[in-house]
Write a protein that holds these residues in place. Sequence first.
Motif, PDB file in Angstrom:
ATOM      1  N   GLU A 133      52.922  27.359  39.367  1.00  0.00           N
ATOM      2  CA  GLU A 133      51.796  27.891  40.108  1.00  0.00           C
ATOM      3  C   GLU A 133      51.428  29.325  39.730  1.00  0.00           C
ATOM      4  N   LEU A 134      52.396  30.093  39.249  1.00  0.00           N
ATOM      5  CA  LEU A 134      52.169  31.505  39.020  1.00  0.00           C
ATOM      6  C   LEU A 134      51.374  31.788  37.765  1.00  0.00           C
ATOM      7  N   PHE A 135      50.618  32.850  37.810  1.00  0.00           N
ATOM      8  CA  PHE A 135      49.947  33.440  36.663  1.00  0.00           C
ATOM      9  C   PHE A 135      48.916  32.523  36.021  1.00  0.00           C
ATOM     10  N   ILE A 136      48.356  31.616  36.773  1.00  0.00           N
ATOM     11  CA  ILE A 136      47.292  30.776  36.256  1.00  0.00           C
ATOM     12  C   ILE A 136      45.991  31.262  36.874  1.00  0.00           C
ATOM     13  N   ILE A 137      45.123  31.822  36.044  1.00  0.00           N
ATOM     14  CA  ILE A 137      43.826  32.309  36.534  1.00  0.00           C
ATOM     15  C   ILE A 137      42.881  31.122  36.521  1.00  0.00           C
ATOM     16  N   LYS A 138      42.434  30.739  37.692  1.00  0.00           N
ATOM     17  CA  LYS A 138      41.580  29.559  37.814  1.00  0.00           C
ATOM     18  C   LYS A 138      40.108  29.918  37.910  1.00  0.00           C
ATOM     19  N   ARG A 139      39.828  31.179  38.184  1.00  0.00           N
ATOM     20  CA  ARG A 139      38.428  31.584  38.308  1.00  0.00           C
ATOM     21  C   ARG A 139      38.312  33.054  38.002  1.00  0.00           C
ATOM     22  N   ARG A 140      37.239  33.436  37.378  1.00  0.00           N
ATOM     23  CA  ARG A 140      36.966  34.838  37.084  1.00  0.00           C
ATOM     24  C   ARG A 140      35.573  35.156  37.623  1.00  0.00           C
ATOM     25  N   LYS A 141      35.455  36.306  38.256  1.00  0.00           N
ATOM     26  CA  LYS A 141      34.173  36.666  38.860  1.00  0.00           C
ATOM     27  C   LYS A 141      33.887  38.132  38.582  1.00  0.00           C
ATOM     28  N   ARG A 142      32.680  38.460  38.254  1.00  0.00           N
ATOM     29  CA  ARG A 142      32.257  39.843  38.046  1.00  0.00           C
ATOM     30  C   ARG A 142      31.469  40.274  39.279  1.00  0.00           C
ATOM     31  N   ILE A 143      31.709  41.502  39.707  1.00  0.00           N
ATOM     32  CA  ILE A 143      31.036  41.986  40.909  1.00  0.00           C
ATOM     33  C   ILE A 143      30.374  43.329  40.636  1.00  0.00           C
ATOM     34  N   ASN A 144      29.373  43.604  41.401  1.00  0.00           N
ATOM     35  CA  ASN A 144      28.691  44.894  41.354  1.00  0.00           C
ATOM     36  C   ASN A 144      29.283  45.733  42.488  1.00  0.00           C
ATOM     37  N   ILE A 145      29.994  46.789  42.137  1.00  0.00           N
ATOM     38  CA  ILE A 145      30.677  47.596  43.150  1.00  0.00           C
ATOM     39  C   ILE A 145      29.734  48.722  43.581  1.00  0.00           C
ATOM     40  N   LYS A 146      29.289  48.618  44.812  1.00  0.00           N
ATOM     41  CA  LYS A 146      28.297  49.573  45.329  1.00  0.00           C
ATOM     42  C   LYS A 146      28.972  50.662  46.158  1.00  0.00           C
ATOM     43  N   PRO A 147      28.428  51.877  46.082  1.00  0.00           N
ATOM     44  CA  PRO A 147      28.948  52.936  46.953  1.00  0.00           C
ATOM     45  C   PRO A 147      28.596  52.658  48.411  1.00  0.00           C
ATOM     46  N   MET A 148      29.570  52.808  49.298  1.00  0.00           N
ATOM     47  CA  MET A 148      29.330  52.610  50.728  1.00  0.00           C
ATOM     48  C   MET A 148      30.481  53.221  51.524  1.00  0.00           C
TER      49      MET A 148
END
Length: 194
Positions: A133-148
Amino acid sequence: MIPKGEVVMKLTISGKQMELTQGIKDNIESKLSKLDKYISPDTDVKVTVSAKKGRHKIEVTIAPKNGHVIRAEESQENLYPAIDLVVDKLKIQLKKYKDKMQKRHQENKSIRFDSPEINDSILEEDLEDFEDELFIIKRRKRINIKPMSEEEAVLQMELVGHDFYIFRNDETDEIALVYKRKNGGYGIIEQEEY
């Protein structure tokens, strides 16, 4: 107790909402010294013990100079079984980390590899359960990090229905993570300066 003159991890033990006796500190130090053969002497180990509503909680964070932070916590009615259980969890995590690092890198200065194998049967059983189960990346997502603000980040987290939310703190201009705590309320994780 650890013999005087022996090189050990850098251990810090603190109490939260409770006074720690020397007996408790000695017990924690003695139990954690079993992990010393897997950790290099320059590794910081922070232990926090707390008591709330008849339960004792122990949190241990192992922070090598060059390597991944390893953390475990345990909560029980009695503190001494909690100490034993958290040490067992740490043994498992250190063993898994050691095995993964040995496969990828022949030399790693954060974890000692010259020590004998752990013979505890609990490790072998638990490692088999986690290995696939360990260390298996099943999904990758890019995000826009906004100041708040921190409050806005909590609101955004609630709106998207997640347990955590990454944001750029508009006061410090640093990346932070807000998360829901198991016992209620929220927490913030911020980067520590090196």
